[in-house]
Design an enzyme around this catalytic site. Structure first.
Site, PDB file in Angstrom:
ATOM      1  CG  ASP A  45       3.632 -15.942  21.740  1.00 46.19           C
ATOM      2  OD1 ASP A  45       4.847 -14.793  21.906  1.00 46.19           O
ATOM      3  OD2 ASP A  45       3.194 -16.925  20.912  1.00 46.19           O
ATOM      4  CE1 TYR A  46      -1.089 -10.250  23.930  1.00 46.96           C
ATOM      5  CE2 TYR A  46      -0.894  -9.640  25.595  1.00 46.96           C
ATOM      6  CZ  TYR A  46      -2.176  -9.707  25.254  1.00 46.96           C
ATOM      7  OH  TYR A  46      -2.536  -9.846  24.806  1.00 46.96           O
TER       8      TYR A  46
END
Length: 658
Positions: free
Chosen positions: A343-344
């Site tokens: 989830d970057y």
């Protein structure tokens, strides 16, 4: 203090310089007036003002000039989501324009805060918007072919939570009848909005929270798409519409569907189809009118933590992309994270600036993300100014998952936040807390940043709150300094086989990731005291020398003391969501912290020069302007929709000198 992992910080697991600043402002300035015409002031989003009336010597004298209450607050008790007040107003033609959590657009007198008009799109507030009830602002367009005194000669554009693009007359707030269908365009006609391969229909998963952007008489919009729900979420397309008529001019999709991704041979699937969604641009975009370029930060392909059905790099997810604004054709792209499993997102807006490099002035785009890395790229080509090296990273041990063998590491600037945490570095306010944290960290797979999710649980440093998030950064061109506020909050992520998801009862944030073999659990690392297992500060403000690619100074931002009403003696540095601005007065203004304050720092040294309490935490980016010969600083103070410890509010607060 309520517990971090139950009802406490549950939000953590849910979640000629002067000539430049008037870009986008199209009317002649009268004496004593200076606009803020875009979300980031100039079209490239530097968040810098040439105003100097409020400066190092005078800032301590700031007083409240006026407070405007929108009346739009939802605590979630009557259904629907909680609200958060995250707008950054714009100022054009002597009027201040802002949005509320309910998507109302309001026009104010900038000197008094009195209301001139308000428009209510009447969104359905009961829908399951994953980001809660928030909106970050509007964009404006001046029809050069008509007088601004004619109806809709200047337009105010808003993208709503229920996926509409609305055009309003700036003078009256009435919808522009010649735009779309009586002033609005339906944005829900995107593949995957209703149904998808899993046959689901869930309104609210696809919504808009950031302002549109205007270039070439076109208004462009991205979208916010919920995380971790299913494999085939709606497509994260970016679209451009004619600013006069609302006619769709072009559509750009960040990634290919059911096919090799943009020529990436590794994306070919031999035992089933290639399935994903999202990779959406949910943050704020920037434009370079002279180059006719639109700069787009993109997020993760769906779902976030398992990529077995989307092998390959997944270009152009997790990237900064430049499109030719007139056509939507790709000019260049640079991917910050290959095959994202953490989830970057590229949550921070891109920032366009001119920086000195190797004896020349170079036009660049600066893009950071949740890893804490900053990438500095040539604006015309996307080539890194500071070298970027593809380094080997850990492999996945999950059947069906093929993590990228390398990730891009910039040589400069250095990472602005923690990227590794050992058991020996565990922190806690008591010996028992520290021992608990050491034991928790020792259980987790941890081979440094980009360690893939695992069945045993993986330590994620930084966690999914960053590093850098949508708060972004501000740039002072006179000092070549970039000001960035970051979070330092490690998390752990665990994948759960599909047949065991229903029986898994650990407290945390679950993601079903339907259509894949694994569900997901994530939560931030915390001790029995409910404080993080990493040492404070948990939030910092950093000044980066963009000429040298080095850190000039770094200071704690805010405090977590008294958060939840219990802890005392906690070192400074608060988790923060809300960005900074810089001024020629030598100041950096920032709020964003869980303690309800706005602060001013000396931009050269990082020294705190002024702070004052707000009616609620200001999880927004401030702005500044001059009206009637007086400079004002304005911040939305409404608390955060996902932080139940915080008081919710509806106050737009303006400060000025006596």
């Amino acid at each position: 203090m309520k517990t971090l992992h139950t009802t406490g910080i549950r939000w953590l697991v849910a979640f000629g310089i002067a000539a430049l600043w008037l870009t986008g402002s199209s009317h002649a300035q009268t004496a004593g007036e200076t606009d803020w015409p875009n979300y980031g002031n100039d079209a490239g989003g530097m968040r810098y003002s040439p105003l100097t009336q409020i400066n190092r010597d005078t800032v301590s004298k700031l007083k409240v000039a006026w407070v405007f209450h929108t009346g739009d607050i939802s605590d979630g008790s009557t259904g629907g989501k909680r609200s958060g007040f995250e707008t950054t107003p714009i100022l054009v033609d002597g009027t201040l324009y802002l949005t509320t959590p309910f998507n109302r657009v309001i026009a104010l007198d900038p000197a008094t805060g009195s209301q001139r008009w308000a428009y209510d799109p009447e969104i359905d507030r009961s829908l399951d918007y994953g980001d809660g009830l928030i909106n970050r602002g509007v964009a404006t367009w001046l029809d050069e072919a008509h007088s601004r005194k004619q109806p809709c000669g200047r337009r105010i554009f808003e993208a709503t939570l229920d996926a509409r693009l609305i055009a309003l007359d700036s003078a009256t707030g009435k919808p522009c009848a010649d735009f779309g269908n009586k002033g609005q365009v339906d944005l829900r006609d995107v593949p995957g909005y209703t149904g998808g391969n899993l046959g689901e229909h869930h309104l609210g998963w696809y919504h808009m929270t950031s302002p549109p952007v205007v270039i070439d008489n076109l208004v462009s919009v991205g979208s916010a798409i919920d995380d971790n729900v299913r494999v085939d979420m709606p497509l994260g397309v970016v679209r451009a519409y004619d600013a006069q008529t609302g006619t769709l001019r072009w559509t750009w999709d960040p990634i290919a569907r059911n096919a090799p991704a943009n020529g990436d041979p590794a994306s070919k699937v031999t035992s089933g189809k290639w399935v994903t969604g999202a990779a959406n641009a949910w943050s704020v975009m920037a434009v370079d009118p002279a180059r006719d370029l639109l700069f787009i930060p993109t997020g993760s392909a769906s779902p976030d933590y398992y990529g077995g059905l989307r092998p390959g790099d997944n270009k152009w997810a997790n990237s900064i992309v430049a499109l030719h604004a007139k056509t939507g054709a790709l000019a260049w792209g640079f991917q910050l994270v290959h095959h994202d499993l953490w989830d970057y997102d590229s949550a921070s807006p891109p920032l366009l600036a001119t920086v000195p490099h190797d004896g020349k002035q170079v036009d660049v785009v600066i893009q950071g993300n949740k890893t804490g890395f900053l990438y500095v790229l040539d604006r015309g080509t996307g080539v890194p100014i500071f070298p970027v090296e593809e380094r080997p990273v850990p492999k996945s041990d999950i059947p069906g998952e093929v993590a990228s063998p390398t990730q891009p590491f910039p040589s400069a600037p250095p990472a602005l936040t923690l990227q590794h945490l050992t058991a020996n570095e565990a922190w806690g306010p008591t010996p028992a807390d520290r021992e608990f944290c050491r034991a928790e960290i020792a259980k987790l797979r941890d081979e440094g940043i980009f360690t893939p999710p695992s069945l045993q649980g993986t330590l994620s440093v930084p966690g999914h709150l960053g590093g850098m998030t949508w708060s972004g950064y501000a740039y002072d061109p006179a000092q070549n300094l970039l000001f960035v506020n970051t979070n330092n909050l490690p998390a752990r992520v665990r994948l759960i086989p599909r047949d065991k998801v229903a029986a898994d009862k650990e407290d945390g944030s679950y993601g079903s990731q339907r259509g894949t073999p694994y569900g997901m659990l994530r939560r931030f690392l915390q001790s029995p005291s409910d404080l993080p297992c990493s040492a404070p500060p948990w939030g910092t403000l950093t000044a980066v020398d963009m000429a040298a690619g080095t850190i000039r100074w770094q200071v704690p931002l805010g405090t977590m003391e008294n958060f939840g009403g219990v802890h005392q003696g906690i070192p400074p540095g608060s988790i923060n969501l809300g960005g900074a601005i810089a001024t020629a007065g030598g100041l950096v203004f920032v709020a964003g912290t869980t303690d309800p304050h706005i602060r001013a720092f000396d931009s050269t040294t990082g020294k705190l020069l002024w702070e004052t309490e707000l009616p609620a935490s200001g999880h927004a980016t401030p702005m500044t302007y001059q009206s009637g010969g007086k400079q004002y600083i304005v911040i939305a103070a409404g608390g955060h929709q996902a932080i139940p410890e915080e008081h919710l509010g509806d106050a737009l607060v303006a400060f000025t000198l006596p």
